[in-house]
Design an enzyme around this catalytic site. Structure first.
Site, PDB file in Angstrom:
ATOM      1  N   ASP A  66       0.821  -1.218   0.000  1.00 58.87           N
ATOM      2  CA  ASP A  66       0.000   0.000   0.000  1.00 58.87           C
ATOM      3  C   ASP A  66       0.855   1.268   0.000  1.00 58.87           C
ATOM      4  OD1 ASP A  66       0.926  -0.453   2.594  1.00 58.87           O
ATOM      5  OD2 ASP A  66      -1.049  -0.773   3.454  1.00 58.87           O
ATOM      6  N   ASN A 132      -7.642  -2.258  14.217  1.00 58.09           N
ATOM      7  CA  ASN A 132      -9.029  -2.611  13.890  1.00 58.09           C
ATOM      8  C   ASN A 132      -9.105  -3.857  12.999  1.00 58.09           C
ATOM      9  OD1 ASN A 132      -8.205  -1.712  11.419  1.00 58.09           O
ATOM     10  ND2 ASN A 132      -9.741  -0.099  11.191  1.00 58.09           N
ATOM     11  N   HIS A 134      -7.367  -4.480  10.229  1.00 57.78           N
ATOM     12  CA  HIS A 134      -7.151  -4.345   8.778  1.00 57.78           C
ATOM     13  C   HIS A 134      -5.839  -4.982   8.351  1.00 57.78           C
ATOM     14  CE1 HIS A 134      -5.200  -0.120   9.490  1.00 57.78           C
ATOM     15  NE2 HIS A 134      -4.226  -0.959   9.209  1.00 57.78           N
ATOM     16  N   GLU A 139      -9.813  -1.802   5.135  1.00 58.23           N
ATOM     17  CA  GLU A 139     -10.503  -1.424   6.361  1.00 58.23           C
ATOM     18  C   GLU A 139     -11.757  -2.283   6.552  1.00 58.23           C
ATOM     19  OE1 GLU A 139      -8.934   0.287   8.416  1.00 58.23           O
ATOM     20  OE2 GLU A 139      -8.679   2.400   7.904  1.00 58.23           O
TER      21      GLU A 139
HETATM   22  C1  GLP Z   1      -0.617   0.445   8.503  1.00 55.30           C
HETATM   23  C2  GLP Z   1      -0.339  -0.425   7.281  1.00 55.30           C
HETATM   24  C3  GLP Z   1      -0.563  -1.894   7.577  1.00 55.30           C
HETATM   25  C4  GLP Z   1       0.147  -2.284   8.861  1.00 55.30           C
HETATM   26  C5  GLP Z   1      -0.360  -1.456  10.006  1.00 55.30           C
HETATM   27  C6  GLP Z   1       0.247  -1.838  11.357  1.00 55.30           C
HETATM   28  O1  GLP Z   1      -1.970   0.681   8.681  1.00 55.30           O
HETATM   29  N1  GLP Z   1      -1.154  -0.070   6.169  1.00 55.30           N
HETATM   30  O2  GLP Z   1      -0.084  -2.665   6.486  1.00 55.30           O
HETATM   31  O3  GLP Z   1      -0.066  -3.649   9.107  1.00 55.30           O
HETATM   32  O4  GLP Z   1      -0.072  -0.095   9.699  1.00 55.30           O
HETATM   33  O5  GLP Z   1       1.323  -1.041  11.704  1.00 55.30           O
HETATM   34  P1  GLP Z   1       2.279  -1.302  12.943  1.00 55.30           P
HETATM   35  O6  GLP Z   1       3.168  -2.422  12.568  1.00 55.30           O
HETATM   36  O7  GLP Z   1       3.026  -0.006  13.100  1.00 55.30           O
HETATM   37  O8  GLP Z   1       1.413  -1.627  14.118  1.00 55.30           O
END
Ligand code: GLP
Length: 233
Positions: A66, A132, A134, A139
């Site tokens: 993404d 949440n 995702h 989402e």
């Molecule tokens: C963002 C990314 C996700 C990732 C998430 C968790 O939302 N789009 O791909 O899994 O962050 O991030 P963290 O590893 O900082 O908790």
């Protein structure tokens, strides 16, 4: 419905070593042509481990999940910047791919990225998970057959992700993301989730029922998913 393989680890370093080991095996077997990569703080120890290793990715093509819509690769808040900083500037890949946050035609950009994925089936996809539930930026209520699309981020995600933004740049509330279908095409998936903030998402997963409100549960339909976590569930 398959059951995901849940492995409890004691530290992020242990999870990182597990990933390195799995990648080493796949490289040795000639089964790592295309890899799907993720961003987020969870991935930092993994990339550190890969950078310190002698693994050779020069024949591997990388695809990221993404990117924020509206950010350029040179913005320190973009995922392109994150990947360069933590991995790509230290390890060479055959090529690296990430949606172009500045694309003029968003629909065409989604189609371009999905076509690339279709042409390069992923041998392994690394995933984190949002609080949440995702995966990538899929989402709550994203359909299981979704492909690469522009997603509107929820308030919860914007709140969590705001910690990574400098004050002088607005947090985009839209992002390009691989869809659920795009992700589920990967032959193997490794998801890493650390800390109590991820407990609700993993509990939904171990409950074993698909729940559109928690897109992580779509992984229950995937035949080869491993979860690495420090949580006891
Ligand atoms: C963002 C990314 C996700 C990732 C998430 C968790 O939302 N789009 O791909 O899994 O962050 O991030 P963290 O590893 O900082 O908790």
């Amino acid at each position: 419905m398959t059951k995901v393989n849940m492995i409890q680890v004691t530290s992020q370093e242990e999870a990182a070593k597990f990933v390195k080991q799995r990648l080493a095996e796949k490289l040795q077997q000639g089964q790592l042509n295309n890899i799907g990569l993720a961003t987020g703080s969870t991935m930092i120890p993994v990339y550190k481990e890969l950078v310190a290793s002698d693994l050779d990715f020069s024949n591997v093509t990388a695809f990221n999940l993404d990117e924020y819509k509206g950010l350029s690769a040179s913005s320190p808040n973009s995922y392109a910047y994150f990947m360069n900083h933590h991995l790509f500037q230290h390890k060479s890949f055959s090529s690296t791919n990430i949606p172009n946050g500045l694309a003029e035609d968003p629909e065409a950009e989604c189609a371009r990225y999905e076509q690339l994925l279709n042409d390069h089936p992923l041998d392994l996809q690394l995933l984190g998970v949002g609080e949440n539930g995702h995966i990538a930026f899929n989402e709550p209520n994203t359909p299981i057959d979704s492909i690469t699309h522009v997603a509107e981020l929820t308030d919860s995600t914007l709140g969590v992700n705001s910690q990574y933004f400098e004050n002088d740049e607005e947090i985009p509330n839209v992002a390009y993301t691989m869809g659920i279908h795009s992700i589920l095409q990967a032959k193997e998936i490794i998801l890493i989730a650390f800390g109590e903030k991820k407990r609700a998402a993993l509990e939904k997963l171990v409950a074993g029922e698909i729940d559109q409100d928690w897109t992580i549960t779509y992984l229950l339909t995937h035949p080869n998913t491993t979860i690495l976590t420090d949580l006891q569930l």
